[in-house]
Design an enzyme around this catalytic site. Sequence first.
Site, mmCIF file in Angstrom:
data_model
loop_
_atom_site.group_PDB
_atom_site.id
_atom_site.type_symbol
_atom_site.label_atom_id
_atom_site.label_comp_id
_atom_site.label_asym_id
_atom_site.label_seq_id
_atom_site.Cartn_x
_atom_site.Cartn_y
_atom_site.Cartn_z
ATOM 1 N N LYS A 278 0.842 -1.199 0.000
ATOM 2 C CA LYS A 278 0.000 0.000 0.000
ATOM 3 C C LYS A 278 0.873 1.243 0.000
ATOM 4 O O LYS A 278 2.012 1.208 0.476
ATOM 5 C CB LYS A 278 -0.863 0.020 1.282
ATOM 6 C CG LYS A 278 -2.031 -0.939 1.268
ATOM 7 C CD LYS A 278 -2.866 -0.784 2.534
ATOM 8 C CE LYS A 278 -4.040 -1.737 2.531
ATOM 9 N NZ LYS A 278 -5.040 -1.458 1.491
ATOM 10 N N ARG A 352 -10.611 -11.286 1.357
ATOM 11 C CA ARG A 352 -11.432 -12.340 0.742
ATOM 12 C C ARG A 352 -10.697 -13.669 0.746
ATOM 13 O O ARG A 352 -11.320 -14.723 0.780
ATOM 14 C CB ARG A 352 -11.834 -11.903 -0.674
ATOM 15 C CG ARG A 352 -10.680 -11.685 -1.610
ATOM 16 C CD ARG A 352 -11.041 -10.833 -2.815
ATOM 17 N NE ARG A 352 -11.064 -9.406 -2.513
ATOM 18 C CZ ARG A 352 -11.344 -8.458 -3.410
ATOM 19 N NH1 ARG A 352 -11.667 -8.780 -4.651
ATOM 20 N NH2 ARG A 352 -11.333 -7.190 -3.060
#
Length: 495
Positions: A278, A352
């Site tokens: 990130k 996920r």
Amino acid sequence: MEIVARSTNPLTLKADCLVVAVPADKKLSATSAAIDKATGGLISRRLDGKDISGKCASTLMLHEPNGINAKRLLLVGIGTEAVSSKDFLKIARIIAKQTKGDGIASVATTLTDVELSDQDTRWAAQQLAQQFIEASYAFNGGKPLPASKQKLKKVTLLCSDKKGQSAAQTGLNYGQSVAIGVNQTRLLGDLAANTCTPSYLAKHSRALARKHKSMSCQVLSEKQMAELGMGSLLSVTAGTEEPAHLIALDYKGGKKGAKPIVLVGKGVTFDSGGISLKPGAKMDEMKYDMCGAASVLGVMEALADAALPINVIGVIPAVENMPSGKATKPGDVVTSMSGQTIEVLNTDAEGRLILCDALTYVARYKPDTVIDIATLTGACIVALGSHASGLYSNDDDLAQDLLDAGQSAGDRAWQMPLWDEYNQQLKSNFADMGNIGGAGGGSITAACFLSRFTKDYRWAHLDIAGTAWLSAGPKGATGRPVPLLMEYLRKRATA
Ligand code: BES
Ligand code: MN
Ligand code: ZN
């Protein structure tokens, strides 16, 4: 903090602050009028002097009123006559905030009796209790606040009759439990990621189960997860030194053999993005990427505290997502516990990857319903901001129940589609699916990914990326969606 319901006369009650309602049309209720008369017209003079309008959530603190036993009188505007539940929540929040002063150790309020357009006294008392306790939250490095720093010690909810008092007692009892859950969730969220590791969450869960007879805890190790074939979950933990855990907390409050409701919370204790690192700005906020897990733990604690007659299992895949020479790389293909293969196109879409294996795992409980809670996508913040959680479900009745619960709890969600067109965006040339859905609809394609692992049961997914914490004003975890979940579970338990 002690919270009680009483039908004592507000004129004689001793308190550091008495909170009473004033409506916008200035027609005082019987109780407010009695206080006005006892204080020699103090309230009506302030209304005439335009010091308070009666507009919803406007306030005026009056000191040393004559003629009553309270040291302060807080007037709070309630707007129209039959107050909506939305406005009442605003009012409850403002009075909890305005009574946080140094000199106020005891508060009494007649607001429990205000007529609501769409709720009852039980509900009003629950919200008042909740707001007072939530307002007392202060982050203290993970330790409980010392008693000397807890200013407000006692709250009295005044009711005009015994029937109201009994309804208020029921409501405030539940509100206290919910608030304990909310504050616990905030505390876990606010903890730094070097304290709140996957092992910390496991330790916390074990301690919670030890505290409550109705609860048991099981923690699976990486080795056990490997034996179960959780290749997707384990691919996320590959780059970190912190061991991953799969935590299961089993609360048995309901009938023996009654199918459980299973809550699955994303527990990424720090999300650096992994090899798909990130950007640096606000990366500290990725300590909050375990807020789904924290909300599950908050709910479990609240359930046990309220002794709700229902069976609920909380499952938490707990991992840290870090880059390293051993980390999973973009393009790597992994096999999930379900047997479906996944091309990890972006290691930052890790939520996920852990949830899919946890969702496959929970089928063993033969669940009545499964709800997962996750700070899953930045795209959900783009879509809904910080006001509503994103809601997805393969069952419209369940979706409606959760929407209603959120509305009633002042912790709203908004339903989003799981259309096949979005599902198609997950196609991969090299595996059964990719872990990202390309441009557009990022919160939806993430939910579609999860839906491929939840075919065998009734399921809903809450994307709480925008609601679980606030970046400013002040920065901190909110405890959402504990109020929504607790309202849903209360309804299920009493149905
Ligand atoms: N934990 C983040 C989602 C997130 C981001 C929550 C910012 C709150 C604030 C999640 O793991 C993530 O990184 N999602 C990616 C998915 C993308 C790579 C498809 C995102 O939203 O950018
Ligand atoms: Mn991520
Ligand atoms: Zn994440």
